[in-house]
Design a protein around this motif. Sequence first.
Motif, PDB file in Angstrom:
ATOM      1  N   UNK A 191       1.147  -0.921  -0.367  1.00  0.00           N
ATOM      2  CA  UNK A 191      -0.333   0.100   0.203  1.00  0.00           C
ATOM      3  C   UNK A 191       0.819   1.412  -0.176  1.00  0.00           C
ATOM      4  N   UNK A 192       2.341   0.704   0.290  1.00  0.00           N
ATOM      5  CA  UNK A 192       3.087   2.249  -0.445  1.00  0.00           C
ATOM      6  C   UNK A 192       2.541   3.068   1.057  1.00  0.00           C
ATOM      7  N   UNK A 193       2.028   2.314   2.650  1.00  0.00           N
ATOM      8  CA  UNK A 193       2.054   3.377   3.598  1.00  0.00           C
ATOM      9  C   UNK A 193       3.363   3.841   4.612  1.00  0.00           C
ATOM     10  N   UNK A 194       3.797   5.061   4.156  1.00  0.00           N
ATOM     11  CA  UNK A 194       6.043   5.251   5.200  1.00  0.00           C
ATOM     12  C   UNK A 194       5.093   4.327   6.411  1.00  0.00           C
ATOM     13  N   UNK A 195       5.958   3.093   7.206  1.00  0.00           N
ATOM     14  CA  UNK A 195       5.375   2.544   7.683  1.00  0.00           C
ATOM     15  C   UNK A 195       7.224   2.366   8.901  1.00  0.00           C
ATOM     16  N   UNK A 196       6.837   2.727  10.062  1.00  0.00           N
ATOM     17  CA  UNK A 196       8.170   3.268  11.269  1.00  0.00           C
ATOM     18  C   UNK A 196       8.079   2.205  12.414  1.00  0.00           C
ATOM     19  N   UNK A 197       8.859   1.056  12.744  1.00  0.00           N
ATOM     20  CA  UNK A 197       9.439   0.495  13.837  1.00  0.00           C
ATOM     21  C   UNK A 197      10.386   0.820  14.576  1.00  0.00           C
ATOM     22  N   UNK A 198      10.395   0.217  15.906  1.00  0.00           N
ATOM     23  CA  UNK A 198      12.107   0.511  16.798  1.00  0.00           C
ATOM     24  C   UNK A 198      11.852  -0.602  17.786  1.00  0.00           C
ATOM     25  N   UNK A 199      13.062  -0.483  17.121  1.00  0.00           N
ATOM     26  CA  UNK A 199      14.006  -2.120  17.167  1.00  0.00           C
ATOM     27  C   UNK A 199      14.647  -1.843  18.837  1.00  0.00           C
ATOM     28  N   UNK A 200      14.108  -1.410  19.488  1.00  0.00           N
ATOM     29  CA  UNK A 200      15.026  -1.576  21.151  1.00  0.00           C
ATOM     30  C   UNK A 200      15.101  -2.525  20.874  1.00  0.00           C
ATOM     31  N   UNK A 201      14.435  -3.167  21.066  1.00  0.00           N
ATOM     32  CA  UNK A 201      14.642  -4.710  21.728  1.00  0.00           C
ATOM     33  C   UNK A 201      16.237  -5.285  21.419  1.00  0.00           C
ATOM     34  N   UNK A 202      17.087  -5.315  20.577  1.00  0.00           N
ATOM     35  CA  UNK A 202      18.159  -5.513  20.380  1.00  0.00           C
ATOM     36  C   UNK A 202      18.599  -5.018  21.067  1.00  0.00           C
ATOM     37  N   UNK A 214      16.340   4.354  17.663  1.00  0.00           N
ATOM     38  CA  UNK A 214      16.064   3.300  17.158  1.00  0.00           C
ATOM     39  C   UNK A 214      14.708   3.125  16.548  1.00  0.00           C
ATOM     40  N   UNK A 215      14.145   3.730  15.753  1.00  0.00           N
ATOM     41  CA  UNK A 215      13.246   3.773  15.036  1.00  0.00           C
ATOM     42  C   UNK A 215      13.988   4.418  13.338  1.00  0.00           C
ATOM     43  N   UNK A 216      13.347   3.086  12.898  1.00  0.00           N
ATOM     44  CA  UNK A 216      13.349   3.027  11.279  1.00  0.00           C
ATOM     45  C   UNK A 216      12.253   2.389  10.541  1.00  0.00           C
ATOM     46  N   UNK A 217      12.760   3.207   8.730  1.00  0.00           N
ATOM     47  CA  UNK A 217      11.797   2.655   8.421  1.00  0.00           C
ATOM     48  C   UNK A 217      11.307   1.014   7.838  1.00  0.00           C
TER      49      UNK A 217
END
Length: 280
Positions: free
Chosen positions: A203-214, A241-244
């Motif tokens: 859907x090409x919706x920009x989605x940001x995730x947080x990778x703190x747990x690593x 910690x936030x990435x595309x």
Amino acid sequence: MYKILRKEILSANIKLMEIFAPKVAQKAAPGQFIILRIDEQGERIPLTIADFNAEKGTITMIFQEVGKTTSQLGTMKVGDSIRDFLGPLGIPMHIKNYGRVVCVGGGVGVAPLYPQARALKQAGNEIISIIGARSKSILFWEDEIHKVSDKSYITTDDGSYGHHGFVSDILKRLLEEKERIDRIIAIGPIPMMRVLCELTKPYNVPTFVSLNSIMVDGTGMCGCCRVTIGDEVKFTCVDGPDFDGHKVNFKELNARMKRFVPEEKEAMELFRKRSSCICQ
Ligand code: FES
């Protein structure tokens, strides 16, 4: 030393602590984290900031007792002090008016999601929140999330509350109904974030995730938090910690997450044995 001013038991192994740390609180921003060390012998652990209050000089964190240090932290009481409390660390989340933002939180990921949703709401965004947990008994901060959202959905894996299923079910429905979505923020377990990113990519919706747990040491020195983002190697603790989410190599990330499982198990066993010796 950093005093514990408030402690709440949110569920059997999820606890909230408000810590007096004025210098950290003055500079804290949504998306950042702190590193703490309980005592001189303690290991350093990164924890996300669930809330901050510059006037009171406090930082609130919510953590799940998953290992030795978080379990030990969970035994501490109001009035006890933490030896080291460093932060705020990490790049703050970029806040601006995107339009309509869907904020998705799973498990303890709801904690760092809250200040981000609040800041996005204050910036004029319309906020749709979807929060989920395995069961009603471990769901927390429903009211807090509700207050900063224009619309909110709850899901539980076992159907004990809200929608019976996963946060991804609701997001899928919104996407299929062609609701306009300008941005998605997803924070929670790695498999959850992976599924959401796979869902939103077509859907090409920009989605940001947080990778703190690593993260491990949280300072860019240990190298444990290396992630591949597109064709670049990044350190979660200093570049995130936030990435595309559409650029994250989740397969590699998943494998890295399992690297310290034996050591964590051993430390936990030792802690359990020591705790039972002290209690007897
Ligand atoms: S957590 Fe050690 S380098 Fe990032």
